[in-house]
Design a protein around this motif. Structure first.
Motif, PDB file in Angstrom:
ATOM      1  N   ASP A  50     -10.117 -12.246 -20.331  1.00  0.00           N
ATOM      2  CA  ASP A  50     -10.260 -11.127 -19.390  1.00  0.00           C
ATOM      3  C   ASP A  50     -11.267 -11.420 -18.282  1.00  0.00           C
ATOM      4  O   ASP A  50     -11.072 -11.011 -17.141  1.00  0.00           O
ATOM      5  N   ARG A  51     -12.350 -12.131 -18.624  1.00  0.00           N
ATOM      6  CA  ARG A  51     -13.462 -12.222 -17.676  1.00  0.00           C
ATOM      7  C   ARG A  51     -13.846 -13.641 -17.244  1.00  0.00           C
ATOM      8  O   ARG A  51     -14.562 -13.780 -16.255  1.00  0.00           O
ATOM      9  N   CYS A  52     -13.439 -14.653 -17.980  1.00  0.00           N
ATOM     10  CA  CYS A  52     -13.950 -16.003 -17.705  1.00  0.00           C
ATOM     11  C   CYS A  52     -12.875 -17.002 -17.283  1.00  0.00           C
ATOM     12  O   CYS A  52     -13.184 -17.982 -16.585  1.00  0.00           O
ATOM     13  N   ALA A  53     -11.651 -16.794 -17.725  1.00  0.00           N
ATOM     14  CA  ALA A  53     -10.597 -17.785 -17.527  1.00  0.00           C
ATOM     15  C   ALA A  53     -10.265 -18.030 -16.060  1.00  0.00           C
ATOM     16  O   ALA A  53      -9.843 -19.136 -15.694  1.00  0.00           O
ATOM     17  N   THR A  54     -10.468 -17.042 -15.207  1.00  0.00           N
ATOM     18  CA  THR A  54     -10.178 -17.222 -13.787  1.00  0.00           C
ATOM     19  C   THR A  54     -10.938 -18.420 -13.227  1.00  0.00           C
ATOM     20  O   THR A  54     -10.383 -19.206 -12.458  1.00  0.00           O
ATOM     21  N   CYS A  55     -12.199 -18.553 -13.610  1.00  0.00           N
ATOM     22  CA  CYS A  55     -13.023 -19.662 -13.109  1.00  0.00           C
ATOM     23  C   CYS A  55     -12.984 -20.894 -14.013  1.00  0.00           C
ATOM     24  O   CYS A  55     -12.991 -22.021 -13.525  1.00  0.00           O
ATOM     25  N   GLY A  57     -10.659 -21.596 -16.440  1.00  0.00           N
ATOM     26  CA  GLY A  57      -9.317 -22.037 -16.804  1.00  0.00           C
ATOM     27  C   GLY A  57      -8.827 -21.508 -18.127  1.00  0.00           C
ATOM     28  O   GLY A  57      -9.617 -21.227 -19.032  1.00  0.00           O
ATOM     29  N   ASP A  58      -7.504 -21.373 -18.219  1.00  0.00           N
ATOM     30  CA  ASP A  58      -6.890 -20.902 -19.463  1.00  0.00           C
ATOM     31  C   ASP A  58      -7.122 -21.860 -20.620  1.00  0.00           C
ATOM     32  O   ASP A  58      -7.120 -21.463 -21.775  1.00  0.00           O
ATOM     33  N   ASP A  59      -7.316 -23.137 -20.282  1.00  0.00           N
ATOM     34  CA  ASP A  59      -7.544 -24.151 -21.321  1.00  0.00           C
ATOM     35  C   ASP A  59      -9.024 -24.482 -21.503  1.00  0.00           C
ATOM     36  O   ASP A  59      -9.361 -25.445 -22.188  1.00  0.00           O
ATOM     37  N   LEU A  60      -9.904 -23.693 -20.873  1.00  0.00           N
ATOM     38  CA  LEU A  60     -11.354 -23.894 -20.906  1.00  0.00           C
ATOM     39  C   LEU A  60     -11.779 -25.202 -20.246  1.00  0.00           C
ATOM     40  O   LEU A  60     -12.895 -25.666 -20.410  1.00  0.00           O
ATOM     41  N   GLY A  61     -10.849 -25.808 -19.491  1.00  0.00           N
ATOM     42  CA  GLY A  61     -11.092 -27.120 -18.902  1.00  0.00           C
ATOM     43  C   GLY A  61     -11.858 -27.118 -17.600  1.00  0.00           C
ATOM     44  O   GLY A  61     -12.156 -28.176 -17.061  1.00  0.00           O
ATOM     45  N   GLY A  62     -12.172 -25.925 -17.080  1.00  0.00           N
ATOM     46  CA  GLY A  62     -12.905 -25.832 -15.819  1.00  0.00           C
ATOM     47  C   GLY A  62     -11.958 -25.832 -14.635  1.00  0.00           C
ATOM     48  O   GLY A  62     -10.879 -26.410 -14.690  1.00  0.00           O
ATOM     49  N   PRO A  67     -17.524 -25.507 -14.652  1.00  0.00           N
ATOM     50  CA  PRO A  67     -17.399 -26.608 -15.614  1.00  0.00           C
ATOM     51  C   PRO A  67     -16.506 -26.263 -16.803  1.00  0.00           C
ATOM     52  O   PRO A  67     -16.244 -25.096 -17.094  1.00  0.00           O
ATOM     53  N   ALA A  68     -16.077 -27.307 -17.471  1.00  0.00           N
ATOM     54  CA  ALA A  68     -15.313 -27.149 -18.714  1.00  0.00           C
ATOM     55  C   ALA A  68     -16.206 -26.516 -19.771  1.00  0.00           C
ATOM     56  O   ALA A  68     -17.415 -26.745 -19.798  1.00  0.00           O
ATOM     57  N   LEU A  69     -15.599 -25.711 -20.631  1.00  0.00           N
ATOM     58  CA  LEU A  69     -16.334 -25.054 -21.706  1.00  0.00           C
ATOM     59  C   LEU A  69     -15.898 -25.547 -23.082  1.00  0.00           C
ATOM     60  O   LEU A  69     -16.128 -24.891 -24.095  1.00  0.00           O
ATOM     61  N   THR A  70     -15.297 -26.704 -23.095  1.00  0.00           N
ATOM     62  CA  THR A  70     -14.918 -27.384 -24.327  1.00  0.00           C
ATOM     63  C   THR A  70     -14.778 -28.867 -24.006  1.00  0.00           C
ATOM     64  O   THR A  70     -14.790 -29.255 -22.839  1.00  0.00           O
ATOM     65  N   GLY A  71     -14.670 -29.680 -25.011  1.00  0.00           N
ATOM     66  CA  GLY A  71     -14.484 -31.103 -24.798  1.00  0.00           C
ATOM     67  C   GLY A  71     -15.784 -31.885 -24.744  1.00  0.00           C
ATOM     68  O   GLY A  71     -16.878 -31.335 -24.902  1.00  0.00           O
ATOM     69  N   GLY A  72     -15.642 -33.162 -24.507  1.00  0.00           N
ATOM     70  CA  GLY A  72     -16.767 -34.084 -24.549  1.00  0.00           C
ATOM     71  C   GLY A  72     -17.880 -33.777 -23.575  1.00  0.00           C
ATOM     72  O   GLY A  72     -19.065 -33.824 -23.936  1.00  0.00           O
ATOM     73  N   SER A  73     -17.543 -33.459 -22.333  1.00  0.00           N
ATOM     74  CA  SER A  73     -18.602 -33.201 -21.348  1.00  0.00           C
ATOM     75  C   SER A  73     -19.366 -31.920 -21.684  1.00  0.00           C
ATOM     76  O   SER A  73     -20.585 -31.857 -21.504  1.00  0.00           O
ATOM     77  N   PHE A  74     -18.669 -30.910 -22.189  1.00  0.00           N
ATOM     78  CA  PHE A  74     -19.331 -29.666 -22.604  1.00  0.00           C
ATOM     79  C   PHE A  74     -20.272 -29.943 -23.771  1.00  0.00           C
ATOM     80  O   PHE A  74     -21.443 -29.553 -23.756  1.00  0.00           O
TER      81      PHE A  74
END
Length: 143
Positions: A50-55, A57-62, A67-74
């Motif tokens: 609802d509030r974060c995916a716009t910026c 991403g739907d896949d949390l990839g940024g 920035p990405a909110l999952t994965g190695g760099s996160f």
């Protein structure tokens, strides 16, 4: 020559120091010890979309500057930091309108991010108390 009394004092001091070190280690937790519940992560997922995916991403990839909110760099960027710091970062979003989510909602989003990073859930809810969150360390890999 060292007296018996001096040796006993030294042995006591070493024992106290070791006990304190063990207590300090036990007081701090890792994200790998199941610090959030499945229910929190599910609630956080709804808030995220609802509030974060716009910026971010739907896949949390940024997306673009977000920035990405999952994965190695996160994981690498948050490694060694406390969940209090991560909660404060969530609460500072979005940059043009910080604190659009309540603390309880931010904690749920945090639980969702931990789940997205494949960190295990547990039976006890992630607390909203900042002192308790400061005792939980984000670790990029399972120790």
């Amino acid at each position: 020559m060292v007296s018996m009394k001096a040796l006993m004092k030294s042995a006591c001091a070493v024992s106290v120091l070791l006990s304190c070190t063990k207590l300090a280690a036990a007081a701090s937790k890792s994200v790998w010890s199941g610090v959030y519940t499945e229910q929190q992560a599910q609630a956080g997922e709804k808030i995220y979309y609802d509030r974060c995916a716009t910026c971010h991403g739907d896949d949390l990839g940024g997306v673009e500057k977000a920035p990405a909110l999952t994965g190695g760099s996160f994981r690498e960027s948050w490694d060694g930091k406390t969940l209090r710091k991560l909660l404060e970062r969530i609460e500072s979003m979005p940059p043009d309108e910080p604190k659009v989510v309540s603390t309880a909602e931010a904690v749920n989003v945090l639980a969702f991010l931990l789940q997205a990073s494949e960190m295990p859930s547990g039976p006890v809810a992630l607390p909203a108390d900042r002192v308790q969150l400061a005792d939980i360390t984000f670790e990029r890999a399972k120790p």
